[in-house]
Enzyme design. Structure first.
Site, PDB file in Angstrom:
ATOM      1  N   ARG A 240       9.174  40.007  52.475  1.00  0.00           N
ATOM      2  CA  ARG A 240       9.258  40.650  51.443  1.00  0.00           C
ATOM      3  C   ARG A 240      10.358  41.654  51.480  1.00  0.00           C
ATOM      4  O   ARG A 240      10.874  42.060  52.586  1.00  0.00           O
ATOM      5  CB  ARG A 240       7.894  41.328  50.846  1.00  0.00           C
ATOM      6  CG  ARG A 240       7.375  42.145  51.789  1.00  0.00           C
ATOM      7  CD  ARG A 240       6.144  43.096  51.228  1.00  0.00           C
ATOM      8  NE  ARG A 240       5.794  44.197  52.267  1.00  0.00           N
ATOM      9  CZ  ARG A 240       4.552  44.513  52.773  1.00  0.00           C
ATOM     10  NH1 ARG A 240       3.830  43.477  52.565  1.00  0.00           N
ATOM     11  NH2 ARG A 240       4.441  45.566  53.363  1.00  0.00           N
ATOM     12  N   GLY A 241      10.704  42.738  50.429  1.00  0.00           N
ATOM     13  CA  GLY A 241      11.153  43.797  50.544  1.00  0.00           C
ATOM     14  C   GLY A 241      12.542  43.582  51.036  1.00  0.00           C
ATOM     15  O   GLY A 241      13.245  42.582  50.764  1.00  0.00           O
ATOM     16  N   ILE A 242      12.932  44.421  51.944  1.00  0.00           N
ATOM     17  CA  ILE A 242      14.353  44.664  52.478  1.00  0.00           C
ATOM     18  C   ILE A 242      14.526  43.364  53.270  1.00  0.00           C
ATOM     19  O   ILE A 242      15.445  42.580  53.438  1.00  0.00           O
ATOM     20  CB  ILE A 242      14.579  45.683  53.316  1.00  0.00           C
ATOM     21  CG1 ILE A 242      14.583  46.997  52.283  1.00  0.00           C
ATOM     22  CG2 ILE A 242      15.896  45.913  54.000  1.00  0.00           C
ATOM     23  CD1 ILE A 242      14.509  48.475  52.955  1.00  0.00           C
ATOM     24  N   ASP A 261       6.899  37.409  60.198  1.00  0.00           N
ATOM     25  CA  ASP A 261       6.272  38.141  59.808  1.00  0.00           C
ATOM     26  C   ASP A 261       4.696  38.107  60.155  1.00  0.00           C
ATOM     27  O   ASP A 261       4.501  36.920  60.731  1.00  0.00           O
ATOM     28  CB  ASP A 261       6.163  38.542  58.034  1.00  0.00           C
ATOM     29  CG  ASP A 261       6.233  39.803  57.746  1.00  0.00           C
ATOM     30  OD1 ASP A 261       5.279  40.587  57.949  1.00  0.00           O
ATOM     31  OD2 ASP A 261       7.148  40.224  56.455  1.00  0.00           O
ATOM     32  N   ASN A 311      13.871  44.353  61.372  1.00  0.00           N
ATOM     33  CA  ASN A 311      13.759  44.973  60.105  1.00  0.00           C
ATOM     34  C   ASN A 311      11.952  45.292  60.096  1.00  0.00           C
ATOM     35  O   ASN A 311      11.938  46.396  59.128  1.00  0.00           O
ATOM     36  CB  ASN A 311      14.091  44.039  58.873  1.00  0.00           C
ATOM     37  CG  ASN A 311      13.473  44.541  57.587  1.00  0.00           C
ATOM     38  OD1 ASN A 311      13.975  45.452  57.170  1.00  0.00           O
ATOM     39  ND2 ASN A 311      12.456  43.757  57.358  1.00  0.00           N
ATOM     40  N   ALA A 312      11.195  44.729  60.507  1.00  0.00           N
ATOM     41  CA  ALA A 312       9.814  45.161  60.341  1.00  0.00           C
ATOM     42  C   ALA A 312       9.467  46.457  60.510  1.00  0.00           C
ATOM     43  O   ALA A 312       9.902  47.113  61.529  1.00  0.00           O
ATOM     44  CB  ALA A 312       8.874  44.139  61.435  1.00  0.00           C
ATOM     45  N   LYS A 318       1.262  61.234  57.829  1.00  0.00           N
ATOM     46  CA  LYS A 318       0.243  62.414  57.987  1.00  0.00           C
ATOM     47  C   LYS A 318       0.760  63.577  58.502  1.00  0.00           C
ATOM     48  O   LYS A 318       1.661  63.234  59.458  1.00  0.00           O
ATOM     49  CB  LYS A 318      -1.128  62.035  58.814  1.00  0.00           C
ATOM     50  CG  LYS A 318      -2.262  61.062  58.156  1.00  0.00           C
ATOM     51  CD  LYS A 318      -3.196  62.195  57.247  1.00  0.00           C
ATOM     52  CE  LYS A 318      -4.426  61.306  56.604  1.00  0.00           C
ATOM     53  NZ  LYS A 318      -4.623  61.900  55.604  1.00  0.00           N
ATOM     54  N   TYR A 376       6.763  58.559  62.162  1.00  0.00           N
ATOM     55  CA  TYR A 376       7.946  57.487  61.723  1.00  0.00           C
ATOM     56  C   TYR A 376       9.227  58.014  62.105  1.00  0.00           C
ATOM     57  O   TYR A 376      10.201  57.348  62.588  1.00  0.00           O
ATOM     58  CB  TYR A 376       7.728  57.575  60.096  1.00  0.00           C
ATOM     59  CG  TYR A 376       8.710  56.531  59.341  1.00  0.00           C
ATOM     60  CD1 TYR A 376       8.520  55.337  59.478  1.00  0.00           C
ATOM     61  CD2 TYR A 376       9.737  57.162  58.763  1.00  0.00           C
ATOM     62  CE1 TYR A 376       9.375  54.283  58.593  1.00  0.00           C
ATOM     63  CE2 TYR A 376      10.608  56.094  58.226  1.00  0.00           C
ATOM     64  CZ  TYR A 376      10.376  54.856  58.078  1.00  0.00           C
ATOM     65  OH  TYR A 376      11.270  53.990  57.334  1.00  0.00           O
ATOM     66  N   LYS A 380      12.101  56.079  64.127  1.00  0.00           N
ATOM     67  CA  LYS A 380      13.432  55.671  63.841  1.00  0.00           C
ATOM     68  C   LYS A 380      14.526  56.583  64.272  1.00  0.00           C
ATOM     69  O   LYS A 380      15.677  55.951  64.277  1.00  0.00           O
ATOM     70  CB  LYS A 380      13.403  56.022  62.023  1.00  0.00           C
ATOM     71  CG  LYS A 380      12.500  55.319  61.509  1.00  0.00           C
ATOM     72  CD  LYS A 380      12.898  53.598  61.531  1.00  0.00           C
ATOM     73  CE  LYS A 380      11.838  52.711  60.666  1.00  0.00           C
ATOM     74  NZ  LYS A 380      12.495  51.266  60.823  1.00  0.00           N
TER      75      LYS A 380
HETATM   76  P1  NAD Z   1       7.722  46.689  53.406  1.00  0.00           P
HETATM   77  O1  NAD Z   1       6.646  47.241  53.780  1.00  0.00           O
HETATM   78  O2  NAD Z   1       8.176  45.892  52.099  1.00  0.00           O
HETATM   79  O3  NAD Z   1       8.165  45.339  54.543  1.00  0.00           O
HETATM   80  C1  NAD Z   1       7.966  45.699  56.021  1.00  0.00           C
HETATM   81  C2  NAD Z   1       7.521  44.153  56.401  1.00  0.00           C
HETATM   82  O4  NAD Z   1       7.280  44.369  57.917  1.00  0.00           O
HETATM   83  C3  NAD Z   1       6.408  43.821  55.972  1.00  0.00           C
HETATM   84  O5  NAD Z   1       6.723  42.498  55.497  1.00  0.00           O
HETATM   85  C4  NAD Z   1       5.510  43.863  57.034  1.00  0.00           C
HETATM   86  O6  NAD Z   1       4.157  42.651  56.898  1.00  0.00           O
HETATM   87  C5  NAD Z   1       6.266  43.488  58.230  1.00  0.00           C
HETATM   88  N1  NAD Z   1       5.534  44.105  59.474  1.00  0.00           N
HETATM   89  C6  NAD Z   1       4.944  45.382  59.457  1.00  0.00           C
HETATM   90  N2  NAD Z   1       4.163  45.437  60.985  1.00  0.00           N
HETATM   91  C7  NAD Z   1       4.723  44.427  61.531  1.00  0.00           C
HETATM   92  C8  NAD Z   1       4.348  43.495  62.446  1.00  0.00           C
HETATM   93  N3  NAD Z   1       3.432  44.423  63.347  1.00  0.00           N
HETATM   94  N4  NAD Z   1       4.767  42.452  62.890  1.00  0.00           N
HETATM   95  C9  NAD Z   1       5.423  41.828  62.082  1.00  0.00           C
HETATM   96  N5  NAD Z   1       5.785  42.306  60.934  1.00  0.00           N
HETATM   97  C10 NAD Z   1       5.383  43.246  60.375  1.00  0.00           C
HETATM   98  O7  NAD Z   1       9.215  47.696  53.724  1.00  0.00           O
HETATM   99  P2  NAD Z   1      10.441  47.699  53.313  1.00  0.00           P
HETATM  100  O8  NAD Z   1      10.943  48.707  52.422  1.00  0.00           O
HETATM  101  O9  NAD Z   1      10.852  46.379  52.928  1.00  0.00           O
HETATM  102  O10 NAD Z   1      11.238  48.460  55.149  1.00  0.00           O
HETATM  103  C11 NAD Z   1      11.807  47.466  55.786  1.00  0.00           C
HETATM  104  C12 NAD Z   1      12.424  48.371  56.812  1.00  0.00           C
HETATM  105  O11 NAD Z   1      13.100  49.386  56.139  1.00  0.00           O
HETATM  106  C13 NAD Z   1      11.496  48.895  57.376  1.00  0.00           C
HETATM  107  O12 NAD Z   1      11.675  49.186  59.012  1.00  0.00           O
HETATM  108  C14 NAD Z   1      11.450  50.468  57.086  1.00  0.00           C
HETATM  109  O13 NAD Z   1      10.926  51.401  57.905  1.00  0.00           O
HETATM  110  C15 NAD Z   1      12.806  50.392  56.640  1.00  0.00           C
HETATM  111  N6  NAD Z   1      13.149  51.553  55.590  1.00  0.00           N
HETATM  112  C16 NAD Z   1      12.742  51.330  54.435  1.00  0.00           C
HETATM  113  C17 NAD Z   1      13.139  52.450  53.399  1.00  0.00           C
HETATM  114  C18 NAD Z   1      12.763  52.193  51.937  1.00  0.00           C
HETATM  115  O14 NAD Z   1      13.080  53.117  51.188  1.00  0.00           O
HETATM  116  N7  NAD Z   1      12.287  51.221  51.412  1.00  0.00           N
HETATM  117  C19 NAD Z   1      13.799  53.604  53.672  1.00  0.00           C
HETATM  118  C20 NAD Z   1      14.157  53.741  55.268  1.00  0.00           C
HETATM  119  C21 NAD Z   1      13.737  52.621  56.095  1.00  0.00           C
END
Ligand code: NAD
Length: 469
Positions: A240-242, A261, A311-312, A318, A376, A380
């Site tokens: 999902r997502g990114i 995932d 990407n995960a 907190k 976090y 990062k």
């Molecule tokens: P999201 O929560 O929608 O997706 C993250 C995915 O990672 C999920 O599908 C989740 O199941 C998977 N995941 C989590 N733990 C896992 C594990 N132990 N093993 C395998 N898969 C795992 O988040 P997103 O917004 O799509 O974020 C994707 C990446 O972008 C992340 O690394 C996040 O930190 C980074 N990010 C996102 C944003 C934002 O604004 N959305 C901003 C900065 C960075």
């Protein structure tokens, strides 16, 4: 996850209402519609400070797009048109011209000292107001660390302040400004990066400084629309997502994609894999045997790997004093340690092809820090250190880079409290959140076979967020 405000202010009544009470009126950003779309259209104006080393190459790259190219004349500090190729039409900067520009491209590599910075003013002052909506400003300079005199290093570093300020001034038009810094002799490696920054693929990338080194020569992809044909990519967190956007984008560009995932996302994961005729791997990347599971899966399904995108990621927010230890441990394990261990295993098993790509996903929290995110932001920020150190070690044309997203419209940001979410969306030059595709397109540029000299960069995909440097 829709930005309803963005939709509202792009109606005639909404625009008037927002302006009358002083609210931002962000422009709907143009994104890539078709893979074979020309990277830029309209009118481009190119200029170069005297002694520019990249202008010939830039002229050739621009000529491969679908734009009409003009070249700036009329300043003693700028080179004349003869250098930029036959397709560029001269334009006298000191005379009124009716043209509007979709891009202003400036070769600043010839700037040797701070007096010569005046060439920037000469080029941009009469032209910056002629930019269309969604336009691009792109400057090519030198890496200040490689400059031999302090005067040259100062002048080349100064380009960063100029680019970032210009980005802030033109952001309200949905326009972006970015700086490419090349090593000496690296102008031949500009193509994929210039195309990316001038195209709608970089819609949400602004205020960035990217370094291009000398790199290895690589074969041109047969088809620019599918540069990743015959490549295999692994994308973690791909359900999902990114992550899903990255998987779909790499597949669009021709790659066969393995999406990984957790078990709890299995249905969505299989759906993404089916949609792109890829493979699904359910695996918790923090499990002790995860690196082995991944190595085995790659061996069974493709035999080798060209691209891995880490990407995960998770947030466990907190304030530090209130943070339970498992929040700390899990954020570091998922966001940082897992990717190191997976890369170690893939490299150890010798699974990467020549010109392989590792891409990590950091965050602007890792650059600026964020309240309630010590865990976090630590993870990062660690990603950035890891990428910078690994970039010096990789061989065989392999590169490692990171994206640092700002506010991207996903489930992660939809879970934020309303006021923080609205502030996150608007506190950037483009006054809106980005889309997962914006991160995915940036990663696709890193993965392009012609990006071999793009190594060790951290590129923010944040609409030039006011947070961080
Ligand atoms: P999201 O929560 O929608 O997706 C993250 C995915 O990672 C999920 O599908 C989740 O199941 C998977 N995941 C989590 N733990 C896992 C594990 N132990 N093993 C395998 N898969 C795992 O988040 P997103 O917004 O799509 O974020 C994707 C990446 O972008 C992340 O690394 C996040 O930190 C980074 N990010 C996102 C944003 C934002 O604004 N959305 C901003 C900065 C960075």
């Amino acid at each position: 996850m829709a930005d309803l405000y963005l939709k509202f202010v792009n109606t005639p009544a909404g625009k008037t209402a927002a302006r009358s009470v002083g609210l931002p009126t962000p422009v709907t950003l143009k994104r890539q519609r078709r893979p074979d779309q020309p990277f830029i259209e309209g009118n481009i104006l190119i200029g170069a400070a005297n002694g520019g080393k990249a202008v010939v190459e830039l002229g050739a790259i621009l000529a491969s797009g679908a734009a009409t190219i003009f070249h700036a004349n009329g300043s003693a500090r700028l080179t004349d048109s003869a250098n930029v190729g036959n397709r560029a039409k001269p334009v006298e900067l000191d005379q009124e011209s009716p043209d509007r520009y979709t891009a202003l491209v400036f070769d600043a590599t010839g700037i040797e000292d701070t007096l010569q910075l005046r060439g920037l003013y000469d080029f941009f002052h009469p032209t910056i107001r002629k930019l269309t909506t969604n336009a691009r400003v792109l400057i090519v300079g030198l890496d200040p660390h490689t400059c031999k005199t302090p005067a040259k290093a100062a002048a080349q570093q100064a380009l960063e302040g100029f680019t970032r300020s210009a980005g802030k001034e033109i952001g309200q038009k949905g326009a972006t400004a970015n700086l490419i810094r090349i090593a000496s002799g690296a102008e031949k490696n500009l193509e994929s990066t210039v195309r990316f920054f001038l195209s709608p693929r970089s819609a949400y990338v602004s205020g960035q400084c990217v370094r291009i080194g000398r790199g290895n020569r690589t074969a041109r992809p047969d088809n620019q629309a599918t540069p990743l044909k015959q490549k295999t990519a692994l994308v973690t967190g791909g359900s999902r997502g990114i992550g899903a956007a990255i998987a779909r984008t790499l597949s669009r560009d021709g790659a066969t994609v393995i999406v990984l995932d957790t078990f709890s996302t299995e249905t969505a994961l299989k759906q993404v894999a089916d949609d792109i005729t890829g493979h699904a791997l359910t695996c918790d990347i923090t499990a002790e045997d995860a690196p082995d599971q991944i190595v085995d899966f790659v061996k069974r399904h493709s035999g080798s790997l060209d691209i891995v995108v880490h990407n995960a990621g998770i947030t466990r927010d907190k304030t530090l004093g209130n943070m339970p230890e498992h929040f700390w441990d899990l954020a570091i394990a998922v966001n940082l340690t897992a990717e190191e261990l997976i890369n170690d295993a893939l490299l150890e098993a010798d699974l990467f092809q020549q010109n392989g790509r590792i891409v990590c996903v950091s965050s602007i929290s890792g650059i600026a820090g964020n309240f309630g995110q010590t865990n976090y932001a630590t993870s990062k920020s660690g990603v950035i250190g890891y990428v910078e150190a690994m970039a010096k070690r990789l061989k065989n044309g392999m590169t490692v880079n990171a994206v640092a997203p700002g506010f991207i419209e996903t489930r992660m940001t939809a879970a934020m409290p309303l006021t923080i979410r609205e502030a996150g969306r608007r506190m950037n030059s483009l006054a809106q959140g980005g889309q997962p595709i914006d991160v995915a397109e940036t990663i696709a540029w890193f993965c392009n076979p012609l990006s071999t000299a793009v190594n060790g960069n951290i590129v923010r995909v944040c609409g030039q967020s006011l947070i961080g440097r």
